[in-house]
Every structure is written in structure tokens, then in C-alpha cells.
Design a protein around this motif. Sequence first.
Motif, PDB file in Angstrom:
ATOM      1  N   GLY A 279       0.892  -1.450   0.081  1.00 14.29           N
ATOM      2  CA  GLY A 279       0.380  -0.465   0.062  1.00 14.29           C
ATOM      3  C   GLY A 279       0.875   1.039  -0.055  1.00 14.29           C
ATOM      4  N   PRO A 280       1.370   1.570   1.047  1.00 12.37           N
ATOM      5  CA  PRO A 280       2.194   3.145   1.525  1.00 12.37           C
ATOM      6  C   PRO A 280       3.586   2.827   0.956  1.00 12.37           C
ATOM      7  CG  PRO A 280       1.843   2.594   3.317  1.00 12.37           C
ATOM      8  CD  PRO A 280       0.753   1.446   2.506  1.00 12.37           C
ATOM      9  N   SER A 281       3.810   1.470   0.559  1.00  8.59           N
ATOM     10  CA  SER A 281       5.736   1.046   0.644  1.00  8.59           C
ATOM     11  C   SER A 281       5.787   2.388   2.062  1.00  8.59           C
ATOM     12  CB  SER A 281       5.970   1.614  -0.296  1.00  8.59           C
ATOM     13  OG  SER A 281       5.171   0.713  -1.487  1.00  8.59           O
ATOM     14  N   THR A 282       5.653   1.385   2.978  1.00  6.94           N
ATOM     15  CA  THR A 282       6.524   2.272   4.206  1.00  6.94           C
ATOM     16  C   THR A 282       7.405   0.406   4.181  1.00  6.94           C
ATOM     17  OG1 THR A 282       4.695   1.046   5.958  1.00  6.94           O
ATOM     18  CG2 THR A 282       4.822   2.940   5.577  1.00  6.94           C
ATOM     19  N   TYR A 283       8.537   0.952   5.176  1.00  4.61           N
ATOM     20  CA  TYR A 283       9.830  -0.370   5.188  1.00  4.61           C
ATOM     21  C   TYR A 283      10.137  -0.593   6.663  1.00  4.61           C
ATOM     22  CZ  TYR A 283      10.750   0.151   0.197  1.00  4.61           C
ATOM     23  OH  TYR A 283      10.336  -0.073  -1.431  1.00  4.61           O
ATOM     24  N   GLY A 284      10.843  -1.705   7.414  1.00  5.07           N
ATOM     25  CA  GLY A 284      11.139  -1.655   8.492  1.00  5.07           C
ATOM     26  C   GLY A 284      12.701  -3.050   8.473  1.00  5.07           C
ATOM     27  N   LEU A 285      13.067  -2.720   9.344  1.00  5.55           N
ATOM     28  CA  LEU A 285      14.256  -3.854   9.236  1.00  5.55           C
ATOM     29  C   LEU A 285      13.439  -5.078  10.454  1.00  5.55           C
ATOM     30  CD1 LEU A 285      17.543  -2.241   8.738  1.00  5.55           C
ATOM     31  CD2 LEU A 285      16.800  -4.046   7.384  1.00  5.55           C
ATOM     32  N   VAL A 286      13.417  -6.678   9.810  1.00  2.00           N
ATOM     33  CA  VAL A 286      14.107  -7.532  10.394  1.00  2.00           C
ATOM     34  C   VAL A 286      15.385  -8.268  11.003  1.00  2.00           C
ATOM     35  CG1 VAL A 286      11.093  -8.113  10.322  1.00  2.00           C
ATOM     36  CG2 VAL A 286      12.771  -9.117   9.410  1.00  2.00           C
ATOM     37  N   ARG A 287      15.173  -9.072  11.529  1.00  2.32           N
ATOM     38  CA  ARG A 287      16.791  -9.067  12.581  1.00  2.32           C
ATOM     39  C   ARG A 287      16.124 -11.105  13.019  1.00  2.32           C
ATOM     40  NH1 ARG A 287      19.474  -6.300  17.314  1.00  2.32           N
ATOM     41  NH2 ARG A 287      18.593  -7.553  18.517  1.00  2.32           N
ATOM     42  N   ILE A 288      17.735 -11.915  12.583  1.00  2.00           N
ATOM     43  CA  ILE A 288      17.856 -12.914  13.184  1.00  2.00           C
ATOM     44  C   ILE A 288      18.874 -13.054  13.442  1.00  2.00           C
ATOM     45  CG2 ILE A 288      18.148 -15.531  12.449  1.00  2.00           C
ATOM     46  CD1 ILE A 288      16.188 -15.541   9.952  1.00  2.00           C
ATOM     47  N   LYS A 289      18.915 -12.844  14.897  1.00  4.66           N
ATOM     48  CA  LYS A 289      20.695 -13.283  15.161  1.00  4.66           C
ATOM     49  C   LYS A 289      21.350 -14.349  15.464  1.00  4.66           C
ATOM     50  CE  LYS A 289      20.625 -11.294  19.347  1.00  4.66           C
ATOM     51  NZ  LYS A 289      20.568 -11.006  21.471  1.00  4.66           N
ATOM     52  N   ALA A 290      22.585 -14.261  15.027  1.00  5.79           N
ATOM     53  CA  ALA A 290      23.556 -15.090  14.978  1.00  5.79           C
ATOM     54  C   ALA A 290      23.785 -16.212  16.224  1.00  5.79           C
ATOM     55  CB  ALA A 290      24.512 -14.987  15.127  1.00  5.79           C
ATOM     56  N   GLY A 291      23.364 -17.307  15.397  1.00  7.30           N
ATOM     57  CA  GLY A 291      23.063 -18.862  15.810  1.00  7.30           C
ATOM     58  C   GLY A 291      21.858 -18.983  15.475  1.00  7.30           C
ATOM     59  N   GLU A 292      20.848 -17.997  15.743  1.00  6.82           N
ATOM     60  CA  GLU A 292      19.447 -18.164  15.673  1.00  6.82           C
ATOM     61  C   GLU A 292      19.212 -18.746  14.072  1.00  6.82           C
ATOM     62  OE1 GLU A 292      17.715 -18.597  18.694  1.00  6.82           O
ATOM     63  OE2 GLU A 292      19.691 -18.092  19.816  1.00  6.82           O
ATOM     64  N   THR A 293      17.692 -18.979  14.240  1.00  7.46           N
ATOM     65  CA  THR A 293      16.742 -19.477  13.375  1.00  7.46           C
ATOM     66  C   THR A 293      15.540 -18.717  13.642  1.00  7.46           C
ATOM     67  OG1 THR A 293      16.119 -21.676  13.953  1.00  7.46           O
ATOM     68  CG2 THR A 293      18.302 -21.826  12.832  1.00  7.46           C
ATOM     69  N   GLU A 294      15.637 -17.938  14.418  1.00  7.79           N
ATOM     70  CA  GLU A 294      13.395 -17.282  14.579  1.00  7.79           C
ATOM     71  C   GLU A 294      13.692 -16.557  14.030  1.00  7.79           C
ATOM     72  OE1 GLU A 294      11.186 -19.535  14.685  1.00  7.79           O
ATOM     73  OE2 GLU A 294      11.993 -21.284  15.248  1.00  7.79           O
ATOM     74  N   ILE A 295      12.910 -15.210  14.115  1.00 10.72           N
ATOM     75  CA  ILE A 295      13.013 -13.822  13.660  1.00 10.72           C
ATOM     76  C   ILE A 295      12.862 -13.183  15.197  1.00 10.72           C
ATOM     77  CG2 ILE A 295      11.320 -11.626  13.181  1.00 10.72           C
ATOM     78  CD1 ILE A 295      10.098 -14.110   9.913  1.00 10.72           C
ATOM     79  N   ASP A 296      14.011 -12.938  15.367  1.00 10.11           N
ATOM     80  CA  ASP A 296      13.732 -12.138  16.536  1.00 10.11           C
ATOM     81  C   ASP A 296      12.870 -10.351  17.057  1.00 10.11           C
ATOM     82  OD1 ASP A 296      14.737 -10.439  18.908  1.00 10.11           O
ATOM     83  OD2 ASP A 296      16.168  -9.730  18.213  1.00 10.11           O
ATOM     84  N   LYS A 297      11.941 -11.395  18.285  1.00 11.44           N
ATOM     85  CA  LYS A 297      10.616 -10.738  18.356  1.00 11.44           C
ATOM     86  C   LYS A 297      11.300  -9.602  19.265  1.00 11.44           C
ATOM     87  CE  LYS A 297       8.246 -14.202  16.806  1.00 11.44           C
ATOM     88  NZ  LYS A 297       7.390 -13.991  15.622  1.00 11.44           N
ATOM     89  N   ASP A 298      12.161  -9.277  19.882  1.00  8.52           N
ATOM     90  CA  ASP A 298      12.517  -8.128  20.167  1.00  8.52           C
ATOM     91  C   ASP A 298      13.265  -7.331  19.615  1.00  8.52           C
ATOM     92  OD1 ASP A 298      11.505  -9.371  22.895  1.00  8.52           O
ATOM     93  OD2 ASP A 298      13.568 -10.831  23.142  1.00  8.52           O
ATOM     94  N   TYR A 299      12.760  -7.559  18.251  1.00  8.03           N
ATOM     95  CA  TYR A 299      13.612  -6.614  17.596  1.00  8.03           C
ATOM     96  C   TYR A 299      12.584  -5.962  15.996  1.00  8.03           C
ATOM     97  CZ  TYR A 299      16.447  -3.799  14.242  1.00  8.03           C
ATOM     98  OH  TYR A 299      17.078  -3.178  13.351  1.00  8.03           O
ATOM     99  N   PHE A 300      12.624  -4.972  15.964  1.00 10.81           N
ATOM    100  CA  PHE A 300      12.102  -4.206  15.037  1.00 10.81           C
ATOM    101  C   PHE A 300      12.834  -3.005  14.435  1.00 10.81           C
ATOM    102  CE2 PHE A 300       8.698  -2.173  11.971  1.00 10.81           C
ATOM    103  CZ  PHE A 300       8.801  -2.581  11.064  1.00 10.81           C
ATOM    104  N   PHE A 301      12.588  -2.485  13.314  1.00  4.17           N
ATOM    105  CA  PHE A 301      13.423  -1.031  13.228  1.00  4.17           C
ATOM    106  C   PHE A 301      12.058  -0.292  11.939  1.00  4.17           C
ATOM    107  CE2 PHE A 301      17.519   1.287  11.518  1.00  4.17           C
ATOM    108  CZ  PHE A 301      16.207   2.670  12.114  1.00  4.17           C
ATOM    109  N   ASP A 302      11.567   0.107  12.535  1.00  2.97           N
ATOM    110  CA  ASP A 302      10.149   0.244  11.941  1.00  2.97           C
ATOM    111  C   ASP A 302      10.757   2.422  10.562  1.00  2.97           C
ATOM    112  OD1 ASP A 302       7.852   1.486  10.601  1.00  2.97           O
ATOM    113  OD2 ASP A 302       7.203   1.936  12.927  1.00  2.97           O
TER     114      ASP A 302
END
Length: 407
Positions: A279-302
Motif C-alpha cells: 500500500g503506502p510502501s513503508t519499510y522496516g528491518l527484522v533481524r535473525i540473530k547470529a546462531g538463531e533460526t527464528e526472527i527476533d521478536k524483540d527487534y523491529f526497526f520501523d
Amino acid sequence: MKQNRILAYCALAVSLLASCKDSPDIPETTEKISTEYSVWVTSTTGSYILTTDDLMKNTLLTPAGNKGIDISGYLPGDWYGVYAYNYQGKFYLSNDGTRFSQLEIQDNATMKETNNYAFPSAFYLGKVLNELNSKDELVITKTAGTYNAAKNVLEQPIYFMNVNNLTLNKTLTVDIPFLDYKPLTPDNKPYIAPYMVPTSFTVRSGKMFVGHKYRGSDGTGNKDILDSTFVYVCDYPSMANGKLLKDARGGIVAGHWEVNNTTFLDDNNDLYILTKKIGPSTYGLVRIKAGETEIDKDYFFDLKDYNVFKNTSASTIQKLGNGKAYISPYVVDPANKKITADLRILTGGAEPKTTMNLIENGKLYDAFKTDASKWYIYEYDPATNAVKRGAEIDGGITHVYHINKLK
């Protein structure tokens, strides 16, 4: 030595449309071009590659006059620059749906096909797995895999191409699972012919991470659907033990199936993935920390309050080192969720225009267009947070696709 030249594609169209044999006739000796850098541009009249000895020299790079040849008749479209890749000074691209060509610039400012590989079925160059590339091998995907209805997966091949003789060293296939339900349009109707687009590939510590999104027709055209982040992770190189990650915070994994990269590994080996809201084409960053295989639920850079990738057809995220990355037009500190520089401000209000920019010796080289419609290459030094203006590009161009190192 000429300071800048336009690379002509005189013999290229003939050689590429010839029969797709694996080893074309090549002279025993070929003179390589002596200039250092190339800039792929388009204009209202065609597409060109310009060369220069020094990106920062006070000079004009121009396709004007009769110095070059319009290559738009060879390329399927001006946008084709996003489906080409420069590796160790050579260009790699596909042109007719099966033929994969290696092209080199000759000393007389012409482009020559020096090798090719004929795939047995449809092939257009997609992602490049930069973490796996070596001096003698280029690791690539094609733009679209094959849907296996029995398994309900996208079979996406990964090719290990020997760049010395353009043969395949091996091929691996990753099976990315499709949804187990039919997505619905806002009118509560099933999408027509939904399909999957892999948008990123990253290999880290024996794991492969594949970001992807879904598209389908709502009756008016193909659209991105399912506003969630989907990442498939599996063991590498066995491709076993796969699982699908989903996160609803940021939107789809940004990008498409072209060469451009919208993920990066930082100095700590944390994987950052750019997301995009439909829609409005807004962006963000998610992270998968080193050694992990899950998206970091405590991190989102809006990044919704920033004009990320404004006025560009597509862009490549560049790791700058020391915890910084370039997400055009911003320099970001992703770990601390900070914007540390806006290159539009540093360049005096110019807008970045390059689809694929260049990092050399820790410095970023990108093309910017000023308010006065002047195009320049700028150098950004992360160590000093300063820019320098370099070569001017003819104002008659409409886009800069690549800035490449030739040798």
C-alpha cells in the motif's frame, strides 16, 4: 588512455542471437579494456555503458553524439539492468530465455561475448548468493523456480557456475513450501494464479535463509499479497530440516527476484531483512540473530517515517562496516535503530538514483540527481561521514543501473 568511453555493443547482438553453443569461437588473444570503472545508464534514446579511469575525476561521462550504440534493441527493456550482474570485471546476463552469457569489454571500447551456457529450459538471471561466490565460481538463481503441485512447493534451483569455462559445477534445489490455504482479495475473492517470488538468499553458518513473498492477480493485474514476512530456513547444503518463519509486523520481504540484494549480515553475523508494507510502501528491518533460526521478536526497526528507496526502481542494501549499512538514501545503525546520515542532505539535496552502487576500499559510490537535474557520482566515506562529488553524467540520461569495478 581515454578518460571515458561509451562501450558499443556492435557485435553483441549478432553473437548473442546466434546458436546457443556452450563454447563460442574466441580469438586466442583478446585485449581487455584498460579503464577502471563502468556506469550503466539509460536515456530516452537507449541504454549505454560508460567507462572512466576515475569515478572522482572532474569529467563528463556522456552517451551523446555518435560515440556509442543504442543497445535497447538488444535488451528486452530499459529495466533489464536489474537482471544483469558484474563480477570481477565481467558482465553476466541472460537474453533469450535460456542463454546465459559472459561478456567482457575489449580495449577498443566494444563488448564481446567471451563465453555462454545454454540452459535446457527457461532461465533469466535472478539472485546472486554473494556469501558463496569464489574467484572461480559464481552462485546464482534464476528468476522463477518450478511449482511442484504434488509437494506444494516451489523448487528453486541454485547454480554453481564455473566462471573460467562457464559450465555448471553443481546444482542444488531448495523446496520452499507454499501456503496451505488460498489467500483472498480485499473483496473476499480468491486471487487468480497466486505464485511465489524469492526475494533474498543468505547462507550463514550452515543454514540457508530464503526471504520470499506472494503475488497474484485480483482481476486488475498482479499484486503483492499477504502482508507478512515469510522466511524459509533450512540446513545448507543438504537443504534438510526446513521450516517456515512468519512475522506480521513489517510486511513482505522487500524486493523482487532480480539481482538486487535487500538483506545483509552485520559485523556480528546478525542477519537483517528489509520488509515492506503493501500500500503506502513503508519499510522496516527484522533481524535473525547470529546462531538463531527464528526472527527476533524483540527487534523491529520501523522506517515508515523515512522515504527509503524514493524515486528508484529498485536498490541494493550495502554493508558499510562498523555497524553501519546503506539503505538509500540513509546510512543506518540497525543494531541501535538509528539513522546516522541522510546522503541527500550531505550532497546538498540531491536524490540517489543508482539501482546497484559500488563499495570500494570501505567507501560508497552512488549516483545522485540534483534539483537542477545535474547527475553526479558521489563518494561517501563512513569513517568521516563526508561526501565528495566526482564525475558528472550527461543530464540526458534517465537512470543509472550499475556502477561497477572493471579490474
